[in-house]
Design a protein around this motif. Structure first.
Motif, PDB file in Angstrom:
ATOM      1  N   LYS A  96       0.740  -1.680  -0.295  1.00 27.60           N
ATOM      2  CA  LYS A  96       0.242  -0.087  -0.131  1.00 27.60           C
ATOM      3  C   LYS A  96       0.484   1.249   0.025  1.00 27.60           C
ATOM      4  O   LYS A  96       0.215   2.566  -0.196  1.00 27.60           O
ATOM      5  N   ARG A  97       1.851   1.277   1.070  1.00 29.38           N
ATOM      6  CA  ARG A  97       2.588   2.444   0.750  1.00 29.38           C
ATOM      7  C   ARG A  97       3.387   2.456  -1.448  1.00 29.38           C
ATOM      8  O   ARG A  97       3.558   3.288  -1.251  1.00 29.38           O
ATOM      9  N   GLY A  98       3.457   1.851  -1.356  1.00 29.78           N
ATOM     10  CA  GLY A  98       3.946   1.851  -3.277  1.00 29.78           C
ATOM     11  C   GLY A  98       2.892   2.482  -3.777  1.00 29.78           C
ATOM     12  O   GLY A  98       3.233   3.453  -4.745  1.00 29.78           O
ATOM     13  N   ASP A  99       2.045   2.397  -3.946  1.00 28.76           N
ATOM     14  CA  ASP A  99       0.588   2.907  -4.503  1.00 28.76           C
ATOM     15  C   ASP A  99       0.878   4.215  -3.452  1.00 28.76           C
ATOM     16  O   ASP A  99       0.054   5.377  -4.686  1.00 28.76           O
ATOM     17  N   ARG A 100       0.907   4.588  -2.606  1.00 32.08           N
ATOM     18  CA  ARG A 100       0.500   5.598  -2.240  1.00 32.08           C
ATOM     19  C   ARG A 100       2.085   7.088  -2.864  1.00 32.08           C
ATOM     20  O   ARG A 100       1.357   7.610  -3.007  1.00 32.08           O
ATOM     21  N   GLU A 101       3.352   5.825  -2.753  1.00 33.32           N
ATOM     22  CA  GLU A 101       4.074   6.855  -3.873  1.00 33.32           C
ATOM     23  C   GLU A 101       4.332   6.551  -4.845  1.00 33.32           C
ATOM     24  O   GLU A 101       4.253   7.385  -5.633  1.00 33.32           O
ATOM     25  N   MET A 102       3.685   6.303  -5.620  1.00 29.92           N
ATOM     26  CA  MET A 102       3.104   5.890  -6.912  1.00 29.92           C
ATOM     27  C   MET A 102       1.940   7.741  -7.434  1.00 29.92           C
ATOM     28  O   MET A 102       2.089   8.139  -8.358  1.00 29.92           O
ATOM     29  N   LYS A 150       1.704   9.362  -5.465  1.00 26.91           N
ATOM     30  CA  LYS A 150       2.236  11.010  -5.262  1.00 26.91           C
ATOM     31  C   LYS A 150       3.135  11.219  -6.751  1.00 26.91           C
ATOM     32  O   LYS A 150       3.215  12.800  -7.353  1.00 26.91           O
ATOM     33  N   SER A 151       3.751  10.914  -6.777  1.00 25.45           N
ATOM     34  CA  SER A 151       4.402  10.818  -8.644  1.00 25.45           C
ATOM     35  C   SER A 151       3.610  11.603  -9.305  1.00 25.45           C
ATOM     36  O   SER A 151       4.012  12.395 -10.327  1.00 25.45           O
ATOM     37  N   ALA A 208       3.878  14.808 -12.119  1.00 29.61           N
ATOM     38  CA  ALA A 208       4.228  14.266 -13.654  1.00 29.61           C
ATOM     39  C   ALA A 208       3.184  15.522 -14.303  1.00 29.61           C
ATOM     40  O   ALA A 208       1.965  15.323 -13.889  1.00 29.61           O
ATOM     41  N   ASP A 209       4.265  15.993 -15.182  1.00 26.52           N
ATOM     42  CA  ASP A 209       3.456  16.764 -16.226  1.00 26.52           C
ATOM     43  C   ASP A 209       2.438  15.521 -16.922  1.00 26.52           C
ATOM     44  O   ASP A 209       3.930  14.893 -18.326  1.00 26.52           O
ATOM     45  N   LEU A 210       1.903  14.985 -17.289  1.00 29.28           N
ATOM     46  CA  LEU A 210       1.503  14.061 -18.250  1.00 29.28           C
ATOM     47  C   LEU A 210       0.054  14.397 -19.492  1.00 29.28           C
ATOM     48  O   LEU A 210      -0.159  13.713 -20.367  1.00 29.28           O
ATOM     49  N   SER A 211       0.201  15.940 -19.847  1.00 31.24           N
ATOM     50  CA  SER A 211      -0.200  16.571 -20.772  1.00 31.24           C
ATOM     51  C   SER A 211       0.229  16.594 -21.833  1.00 31.24           C
ATOM     52  O   SER A 211      -1.130  16.255 -23.051  1.00 31.24           O
ATOM     53  N   GLY A 212       1.291  15.682 -22.016  1.00 39.73           N
ATOM     54  CA  GLY A 212       1.461  15.794 -23.443  1.00 39.73           C
ATOM     55  C   GLY A 212       1.880  14.324 -24.158  1.00 39.73           C
ATOM     56  O   GLY A 212       2.385  13.774 -25.078  1.00 39.73           O
ATOM     57  N   MET A 213       0.889  13.503 -23.166  1.00 39.79           N
ATOM     58  CA  MET A 213       1.445  11.659 -23.097  1.00 39.79           C
ATOM     59  C   MET A 213      -0.486  11.625 -23.784  1.00 39.79           C
ATOM     60  O   MET A 213      -1.152  11.522 -23.504  1.00 39.79           O
TER      61      MET A 213
END
Length: 236
Positions: free
Chosen positions: A63-69, A71-72, A76-81
């Motif tokens: 679950k910690r991995g989910d939270r860190e993901m 947050k990342s 992140a700037d995903l607008s160009g993806m």
């Protein structure tokens, strides 16, 4: 709206102390015993925070991995993806958020018959966290199919990653891209059915039945106090 889980601080303290031991002893009793000793948490309080010992810590690690993901992703700037690239990026961020050997040990634990259902639930929660973070608003049968499909992609990618010795895990990236492409082919096929009058008529009855399926009450909602996400964690 993505949910934000508030983990149990005592359990998180135990998890921090456990991680150094996991690579040697796995998620077993010895690791939990060492975590209690190293963290300074009393044995009584440790049993309250993690009644099942290292099993609860292994779940907390996932679950910690989910939270860190999440947050990342939020940073992140995903607008160009393209959207398929956003999904792939989210899965890749999830892999980067954790220690590979600790994940390997966790896979061994959650492959045991007694814990396999929980392992499946944890993978589903990861898929749910990704879709929520990417702004999924589906509230019908698609809520389930999206998460089930992504859970399969994530689980197979983790298995590949655990055995990947390529530099920078480039082979894992290629594997993930192929799995995402496979999923997109399914989506294209579904769109073809919708656009084809003869096929849409043929599937009208099952489609009508599926339209009655709704997402679980409280899913992605911040205004439902007490919506359980994990033992000891609530969605806000």
């Amino acid at each position: 709206m993505p949910t934000t889980a508030y983990p149990d601080p005592t359990r998180e303290k135990l998890l921090d102390a456990a991680l150094i031991h996991v690579v040697f002893d796995g998620w077993g009793p010895e690791t939990f015993k060492a975590a209690v000793a190293d963290s300074g948490v009393s044995e009584a309080l440790a049993k309250v925070a993690a009644p099942r010992g290292s099993v609860d810590l292994a779940a907390a690690f996932h679950k910690r991995g989910d939270r860190e993901m999440v947050k990342s992703l939020e940073a992140a700037d995903l607008s160009g993806m393209r959207f398929r690239d956003r999904i792939a990026h989210a899965v890749w961020l999830r892999l980067q958020a954790v220690d590979r050997e600790a994940v390997r040990r966790g896979m061994s634990l959650f492959s045991l018959p007694i814990y396999a259902p929980e392992g499946t639930r944890l993978v589903w929660e990861t898929a749910d966290a990704i879709w929520n973070a990417l702004g999924d608003h589906s509230d019908d049968v698609n809520w389930y199919t999206k998460r089930a499909t992504l859970a399969g992609v994530f689980a197979s990618t983790v298995l590949f990653w655990l055995g990947d010795d390529s530099e920078g895990f480039v082979d894992t990236k290629d594997f993930l891209d192929r799995r995402i492409d496979d999923v997109m082919q399914i989506e294209k096929a579904k769109a073809t059915v919708r656009e084809n009058k003869a096929l849409s008529t043929l599937f009208a009855l099952p489609s009508a039945a599926l339209s009655l399926v709704k997402a679980p009450a409280g899913a992605r909602r911040a205004d439902v106090p007490g919506t359980e996400t994990t033992e000891g964690e609530t969605a806000q």
